[in-house]
Scaffold this motif. Structure first.
Motif, PDB file in Angstrom:
ATOM      1  N   TRP A 242     -33.867 -18.809  -5.444  1.00 38.66           N
ATOM      2  CA  TRP A 242     -35.017 -17.937  -5.669  1.00 38.66           C
ATOM      3  C   TRP A 242     -36.073 -18.136  -4.585  1.00 38.66           C
ATOM      4  O   TRP A 242     -36.651 -17.159  -4.081  1.00 38.66           O
ATOM      5  N   GLN A 243     -36.335 -19.381  -4.239  1.00 39.60           N
ATOM      6  CA  GLN A 243     -37.349 -19.636  -3.214  1.00 39.60           C
ATOM      7  C   GLN A 243     -36.942 -19.017  -1.883  1.00 39.60           C
ATOM      8  O   GLN A 243     -37.756 -18.410  -1.186  1.00 39.60           O
ATOM      9  N   ARG A 244     -35.673 -19.163  -1.497  1.00 38.42           N
ATOM     10  CA  ARG A 244     -35.201 -18.565  -0.237  1.00 38.42           C
ATOM     11  C   ARG A 244     -35.276 -17.045  -0.298  1.00 38.42           C
ATOM     12  O   ARG A 244     -35.651 -16.398   0.680  1.00 38.42           O
ATOM     13  N   ALA A 245     -34.910 -16.479  -1.448  1.00 36.96           N
ATOM     14  CA  ALA A 245     -34.986 -15.025  -1.582  1.00 36.96           C
ATOM     15  C   ALA A 245     -36.429 -14.543  -1.464  1.00 36.96           C
ATOM     16  O   ALA A 245     -36.705 -13.529  -0.798  1.00 36.96           O
ATOM     17  N   TYR A 246     -37.359 -15.240  -2.088  1.00 34.12           N
ATOM     18  CA  TYR A 246     -38.774 -14.872  -1.982  1.00 34.12           C
ATOM     19  C   TYR A 246     -39.276 -14.978  -0.536  1.00 34.12           C
ATOM     20  O   TYR A 246     -40.177 -14.248  -0.126  1.00 34.12           O
ATOM     21  N   ALA A 247     -38.713 -15.927   0.226  1.00 26.54           N
ATOM     22  CA  ALA A 247     -39.189 -16.184   1.585  1.00 26.54           C
ATOM     23  C   ALA A 247     -38.502 -15.323   2.644  1.00 26.54           C
ATOM     24  O   ALA A 247     -38.930 -15.325   3.804  1.00 26.54           O
ATOM     25  N   ALA A 248     -37.444 -14.612   2.272  1.00 25.33           N
ATOM     26  CA  ALA A 248     -36.686 -13.821   3.242  1.00 25.33           C
ATOM     27  C   ALA A 248     -37.549 -12.716   3.850  1.00 25.33           C
ATOM     28  O   ALA A 248     -38.479 -12.205   3.223  1.00 25.33           O
ATOM     29  N   ARG A 249     -37.210 -12.320   5.067  1.00 25.62           N
ATOM     30  CA  ARG A 249     -37.985 -11.299   5.768  1.00 25.62           C
ATOM     31  C   ARG A 249     -37.954  -9.962   5.036  1.00 25.62           C
ATOM     32  O   ARG A 249     -38.932  -9.214   5.047  1.00 25.62           O
TER      33      ARG A 249
END
Length: 467
Positions: A242-249
């Protein structure tokens, strides 16, 4: 000591010097909550893949032990179930998560259910994210390298794995994960190349391994393999995803990044599984299989290659500790302290999170010292966290079957209590007999059944009121 070669030690010191330089470069920096928690939502596809792959593969000594004992079953237990979970996340959640543009998983719960379910979610995420298993693993590796007692090595593992992200937050995690990604693949490719050159290929393994090492179950009861396919559902509520998805461009990066990561994990699982099988073939009487990889490296690799392989193991574990340690810290900083204060100003969140980083490290250290079993930590924490979060998160994001705040809170507390009781029951003797799960039912099954039962009751009541 793991090596007498200055070259090997030089590589290890160079790596930790790099981490120290990262810390110094951002010393005194002040970031906004957006920058500190989700790297400004600017993570590109290559960086997304590197950080997700490195983060999600921290159990290197546990994988070595399992593949040493059970062969290719390692792939069917710690590989395939999680590929399926990641694929489901990519198909159903990744785009929606990025479009939601939140900071944390409890943020999603707060948006759809309110503060109480969000706080329960934060408590659950913190327990699941605190990297106890990986701190234990790295501490075990340090103890082997330096011939020191385990407890001080576990403490050192926690400190060395989080200090360098204190200043920069997720930006630092993503930067260091890219270096750790390269190291983990380079080390295991070199190791497998030396093994094949020195011993031969599949013929050598077939000749020197038990037949069960080439069976899907590895000699274990099918139920012991099957349960991991349910535990792997934790992927759908894994805060690292979830954190990576939120941080994706953008949403496309989030979805494609997960799909590419699955291919990368397949390759790395191939490397680690066959390295573990070579360890069993070359060292059949190893007293402690948890040291299968370090011992195999010691007898196989020359100076330089030995240092690189140790760095691969260290980097693999540290990339997971820093990522999940940071998630646990953000849970304390944003999802507990900031949410309880009810202050709309997000400026203090990075400061709260920095305090949370050390709280998370301390909690993970204590849990690691108390449990001292990587596989059990994976099993027990996954069994508790997954039933607590799976349905509330799923129905919130998909928009179907949503219940009110009170029913949702009940549907989180009930499976948490049930699975925790199941886990505790195993350690309690009953009438002079060794402890075991009630009715021989795995805790995750009991938790998922409880969650479904509460949701079913909520849906039926909602339907009756509507009619």
């Amino acid at each position: 000591m793991f090596s007498s070669s200055p070259l090997d030690w030089g590589l290890v010191l160079l790596y930790f010097g790099f981490l120290g330089a990262v810390w110094l470069r951002l010393l005194g920096s002040r970031s906004t909550a957006l920058e500190y928690l989700v790297a400004g939502r600017r993570v590109t596809l290559p960086a997304f893949v590197a950080t997700l792959v490195a983060t999600w593969y921290g159990g290197i000594l546990g994988v070595g032990e399992y593949s040493y004992r059970y062969g290719i079953s390692n792939w069917l237990v710690f590989g395939v179930p999680y590929y399926v979970g990641a694929l489901l996340f990519a198909v159903f959640y990744a785009r929606r998560a990025r479009e939601a543009a939140l900071y944390t998983l409890p943020d999603l719960l707060d948006r759809h259910y309110g503060r109480a379910p969000a706080l329960m979610g934060a408590f659950t995420v913190f327990i699941g994210a605190a990297p106890a298993a990986y701190v234990l693993m790295l501490g075990t590796l340090f103890a082997s390298m330096f011939h020191l007692p385990l407890v001080p090595c576990v403490i050192a593992a926690a400190l060395f794995s989080v200090f360098y992200i204190h200043n920069g937050g997720l930006r630092t995690v993503v930067l260091t994960d890219q270096v750790q990604f390269v190291l983990m693949y380079a080390g295991f490719i070199v190791m497998l190349a030396f093994l094949v050159a020195g011993h031969g290929g599949l013929g050598y393994l077939h000749e020197h391994l038990p037949a069960s090492h080439f069976k899907w179950h590895g000699g274990n009861p099918p139920a012991a393999v099957f349960v991991w396919y349910f535990i792997a559902l934790s992927t759908l509520v894994d805060p690292g995803f979830w954190q990576r998805a939120y941080a994706a461009r953008d949403p496309g990066v989030a979805r494609r990044g997960v799909l590419i990561s699955i291919a990368c994990w397949m390759v790395f699982d191939f490397l680690t599984t066959f390295t573990g099988m070579y360890a069993r073939a070359a060292l059949p009487h190893l007293a402690e299989p948890v040291f299968a990889f370090p011992e195999l490296a010691r007898v196989t690799l020359p100076p330089g290659a030995l240092g690189l392989f140790y760095l691969a193991m260290i980097a693999t574990v540290m990339s997971t500790i820093d990522s999940y340690g940071f998630i646990a810290a953000a849970t304390i900083g944003r999802d507990v302290i900031w949410r309880l204060k009810r202050d709309p100003d997000e400026t203090p969140i990075p400061g709260y999170t920095r305090w949370g980083l050390w709280i998370a490290a301390a909690f993970a250290t204590v849990l690691a010292v108390m449990k001292q079993s990587v596989i059990e930590l994976w099993h027990d924490l996954g069994s508790i966290v997954t039933p607590t979060l799976l349905l509330p998160v799923g129905v919130a994001l998909l928009g179907r079957g949503r219940l009110g705040a009170r029913w949702t809170l009940a549907a989180m507390i009930a499976p948490f209590v049930v699975t925790l009781a199941w886990v505790i029951a195993k350690s309690l003797p009953a009438r002079g007999q060794p402890g075991g799960y009630p009715w021989s039912i795995e805790p995750i099954y009991a938790g998922l059944a409880t969650s479904l039962a509460v949701y079913a009751a909520g849906w039926l009541l909602k339907k009756e009121i509507a009619s």
